[in-house]
Design a protein around this motif. Structure first.
Motif, PDB file in Angstrom:
ATOM      1  N   LYS A  14       0.842  -7.817  -0.125  1.00 45.73           N
ATOM      2  CA  LYS A  14       1.852  -8.019   0.916  1.00 45.73           C
ATOM      3  C   LYS A  14       2.371  -9.452   0.953  1.00 45.73           C
TER       4      LYS A  14
ATOM      5  N   GLN B 106       4.303 -12.662   0.833  1.00 46.89           N
ATOM      6  CA  GLN B 106       5.731 -12.989   0.805  1.00 46.89           C
ATOM      7  C   GLN B 106       5.973 -14.457   0.470  1.00 46.89           C
TER       8      GLN B 106
ATOM      9  N   ARG C   8       6.947  -8.190  -2.901  1.00 46.38           N
ATOM     10  CA  ARG C   8       7.472  -8.683  -1.623  1.00 46.38           C
ATOM     11  C   ARG C   8       7.628 -10.203  -1.599  1.00 46.38           C
TER      12      ARG C   8
END
Length: 898
Positions: free
Chosen positions: A670, A672, A696
């Protein structure tokens, strides 16, 4: 005897005379004969008239108290009553005096019959100052008739009072103003040219005061008297009751159009018994009719307009040419939407702030320890940061303090517990009104800024990354929009010295105090609880805090050296945010992390003594944001791979970190934001391939120490396009290929080259390798280095110039050191167009140990943004190379010879 003479002698004689003469004389005789009885009747009638007059006057006064004006016929009647009352009193007084005189004369020399005649008081002499009894009797009779007629007139009065025409201006009370002179003059001049003006600024800054001065100017300035028909003042947003302070945020209440219409209707005297039955469209029509037909030269002053409102929906005609509208608001956006021109009310300067505070604190009355108290007073003034409302409220609180100890205690209380200082509750309630108007998302982001120390400048991009980490927002653009909203509402202030990528915002001390006041009174069931002890010189975790209730804790910028295993520490099962940056942490007990399962944001940055993290960090299963920037950690523990919710990981400037584990990266799907600019851990080919798998990932900063890795990175256009920071150490690059390749990195903001060989052949410029065009010269118009803002070049031994930097139009900071062959920063021979000014946004210039440096560019550097220049041991560089208009810091020094 007299009666017999009148009836048997005089009357027959009169009858022989002509009819008209008889009637005249007969009437006078009758009035003379009945004078005594008529006087009695006249007194009684006057008493009745006085009672009627008193009742009328009471009703008239009641109407005048409501702003009404007496009807002209009523005013004339009251004047007539006053006149006749005076005449009758004189008549009765004179008649009584004459009658008494006649009785005294009769008592001395008259017979009983004569005495009877004398009792009539109408014997031979004149009475009441009139020449004869005939005229006396007639006057008494005449006044009696007049009184009876005046008594009957009030029955014909339809109204005693009526609403008067409103005054053009209703002068309003205003406190002594400080520091508003220039703003008022600017506003007044703008008002002469524009129809609609918007005045904006933060709560308590003096907008209402300025509007009041404008209102009174219309009534007191002879140059504008007679030019307007009416000046209307409307308080749009009444001060709302804060209510239950534990509520997360009051629901936003829309502007009440009908309430505004009622205020305008009352000012125009439209509010009769029918007005309350009208709906908004009917009220709009009535206001429109009056302002268009009867008073087209109107001035409308709207105070505290918190959102855009349709003036036409209220009934304001906007097609005329002689009206003026001025409104105040806390939102710059409202000004932009509604006004022809906007005027900002700024905070007070130091001198005006001191003057306002001293006036309210009655400083001039102090007679002992004045110098010591003055120092404390100046400190308190500084804490108010130029906010007039704060200066007034706190100044009045200090007016009762007479000793140094009292002043010192109050100053310390304002630092540590401002809400406990008398008067600040009311101050915070006023400031809270701006916060109440925010949307829920904006309000959460706004409150977050109170976690930072007082007057702390926060980089906008860092603030947005915190908000994304918290889950308040999803993307950067949304965050910047919220910052704009908060700045427009004057809840955040922009740092005037910051530019572009380094734009910073800060929170006014009193606004920050208001937020902490609200959040300290909340509970985690219906709102967040903040504990903020930033910069409080703490050496350990606060032990007076209810850890079970707090949701956000900021202990940044302290001296905390460790977090030991404390079995007495309650389970902080609501704690979401923990700021521990800029402390002196050496060790963190694993048990501390075991009880922080709810933690979402953890900032441990700039703890230079932390070398290891406990394996229990794996218990932070909700963690989304982790910053280890500037720490001395050696490795990331195995438990790190369990932080699967992590979206932001900052490892920049971790000079001890050996590597970034591939197994770690493969589990943080996940992620970023990943930053390791300036870290000892550097990018390699394997890590590069794993980074490509993070779908991401949108923000990257890296360190590269191998040429083959650099080339592989540049070939990966997707990752290269996401890179904001590039730290190169010990690599060799060609100037031409470097400028073209690296210049195309559109997201690149920070570039540092340490010990790099930057080589340039004699033919590169001639071949045109530097630019992707046929030209063999550099031009600022080429679209390279679009966002580059900071460049640091150190120990680049072959570097002769850095002409390629002319591409970097947004460059803010330039540092060059230990490059012994550099003679000039920008070479004129390599610049195609020398008309453009290089580095227009440059703020910081730092040159160190450049033995051969002779010039910066072909003409003196004159950046208006330049704030700091530091030059160390650059003996050939002339000072006329820099001609900036304002430089805050200028440091020049020569190194001592060994």
């Amino acid at each position: 005897m007299v009666s017999w003479l009148v009836e048997n002698c005089l009357i027959p004689v009169f009858k022989t005379l002509s009819g008209s003469l008889f009637s005249c004389l007969f009437g006078k005789v009758v009035h003379m004969y009945n004078c005594k009885d008529n006087l009695v009747s006249l007194k009684e009638a006057l008493g009745d008239l006085t009672a009627i007059r008193n009742e009328v006057e009471n009703q008239v006064k009641a109407g005048e108290l409501k702003g009404e004006k007496r009807v002209p016929t009523v005013a004339r009647w009251l004047l007539q009553v006053e006149t006749i009352e005076t005449d009758i009193n004189q008549l009765v007084h004179a008649a009584s005096a004459q009658d008494a005189s006649a009785q005294d004369a009769s008592a001395q020399d008259a017979s009983p019959q004569d005495a009877s005649a004398g009792h009539q008081g109408l014997s031979t002499s004149g009475c009441c100052g009139w020449p004869s009894p005939f005229f006396l009797g007639e006057e008494v009779f005449k006044k009696l008739n007049e009184v009876e007629e005046l008594c009957s007139k009030p029955k014909d009065f339809k109204d005693l009072t009526k609403q008067s025409l409103p005054p053009v201006v209703e002068i309003r009370g205003v406190e002594e103003t400080f520091g508003l002179g220039a703003t008022f003059e600017k506003t007044w001049e703008s008002l002469k040219r524009k129809k609609i003006l918007g005045i904006y600024g933060m709560g308590g800054v003096g907008k209402t005061t300025l509007l009041t001065v404008i209102n009174n100017k219309f009534g007191e300035d002879n140059t504008v008297k007679g030019k307007f028909d009416v000046v209307i003042w409307v308080k749009v947003s009444e001060d709302a009751d804060v209510g239950n302070i534990e509520d997360d945020k009051k629901k936003k209440i829309p502007i009440d159009i009908e309430k505004i219409q009622d205020t305008i209707g009352e000012r125009l005297h439209l509010c009769d018994e029918k007005w309350s039955t009208y709906k908004k469209p009917k009220k709009k029509g009535e206001i429109l009719r009056v302002l268009r037909e009867e008073r087209p030269r109107f001035v409308l002053l709207l105070d505290d307009l918190r959102e855009e409102v349709s003036l036409s929906a209220i009934g304001i005609p906007l097609l005329g040419s002689e009206y003026k509208i001025v409104f105040t608001t806390r939102s710059e956006d409202v000004c932009g939407r509604m006004a022809d021109e906007k005027i900002r009310v700024d905070l007070l300067g130091d001198d005006d702030a001191r003057a306002l505070f001293n006036l309210n604190a009655k400083f001039s009355r102090l007679t002992v320890q004045v110098d010591e108290i003055r120092d404390i007073a100046n400190n308190i003034v500084a804490k108010c940061c130029g906010l007039p409302l704060a200066l007034r409220v706190i100044g009045k609180t200090m007016a009762s303090k007479a000793t140094v100890d009292q002043w010192r205690r109050a100053s310390e209380q304002l630092d540590s517990r401002p809400s406990e200082l008398k008067g600040t509750d009311d101050l915070f309630k006023v400031l809270k009104l701006s916060y109440d108007d925010l949307k829920d998302e904006d309000a959460k982001c706004f409150q977050y800024c109170a976690l930072f120390p007082k007057a702390h400048n926060i980089k906008q991009d860092e603030l947005v990354e915190y908000w994304i980490g918290e889950g308040f927002i999803n993307d950067n653009n949304g965050g910047y929009n919220i910052i704009d909203t908060l700045v427009e509402a004057s809840l955040l202030l922009k740092d005037g010295k910051s530019q572009d990528s380094e734009q910073k915002v800060y929170m006014h001390d009193m606004i920050r105090g208001m937020v902490l006041w609200v959040r300290s009174k909340s509970n985690p069931e219906n709102g967040e609880v903040f504990v903020v002890q930033a910069g409080a010189k703490l050496s350990h975790l606060p032990n007076d805090t209810d850890w079970t209730a707090v949701t956000k804790m900021s202990l940044m910028d302290n001296e905390i050296n460790g977090i030991p295993n404390d079995e007495d520490l309650p389970n902080p099962d609501h704690l979401v945010t923990l700021f521990l940056q800029k402390n002196k942490l050496v060790e963190i007990a694993g048990t501390f992390f075991e009880v922080l399962s709810t933690l979402v944001v953890l900032d441990l940055s700039h703890n230079r003594s932390i070398t290891d993290l406990p394996k229990e960090i794996s218990k932070l299963v909700a963690l989304r944001y982790l910053s280890l920037l500037g720490t001395m950690i050696k490795d990331l523990p195995e438990g790190f791979a369990k932080l699967t919710q992590l979206i932001h990981l900052d490892l920049e400037s971790t000079s001890n970190l050996q590597s970034i584990s591939l197994s770690l990266i493969s589990t943080l799907l996940k992620l970023q934001v990943l930053r390791f600019y300036g870290s000892k851990a550097s990018l390699d080919v394997s890590l590069l391939e794993h980074l490509k798998g993070l779908k991401r990932l949108h923000t990257l900063t890296i360190t590269v120490r191998k040429v083959d890795v650099l080339e592989a990175f540049l070939r990966s256009e997707e990752l290269a396009g996401k890179t904001q920071g590039l730290y190169l150490e010990g690599v060799t690059v060609s100037v031409a290929s470097f400028a073209v390749t690296f210049g195309a990195l559109g997201s690149l903001r920070n570039l540092k080259m340490m010990g790099c060989d930057i080589i340039e052949s004699d033919t590169e410029w001639k071949r045109g390798d530097l630019a992707s065009s046929s030209s063999n010269q550099t031009t600022p118009s080429n679209p390279l280095f679009n966002n580059l803002s900071a460049v640091e070049l150190s120990s680049c031994l072959l570097l002769r110039d850095a002409t390629w930097l002319i591409y970097a139009a947004k460059l803010e900071s330039l540092s060059i050191a230990l490059s012994p062959k550099m003679k000039q920063v920008i070479s004129k021979e390599k610049v195609r167009d020398d008309k453009d000014e290089p580095f227009p946004l440059l703020q910081v210039l730092d040159f160190n140990y450049l033995d051969e440096l002779e010039s910066i560019c072909w003409k003196p550097l004159s950046s208006k943004a330049l704030q700091k220049v530091c030059v160390t041991n650059c003996p050939k560089l002339l000072f006329n190379e820099i001609s900036a208009s304002k430089i805050d810091v200028m440091i020049t020094r020569l190194a001592s010879k060994v």
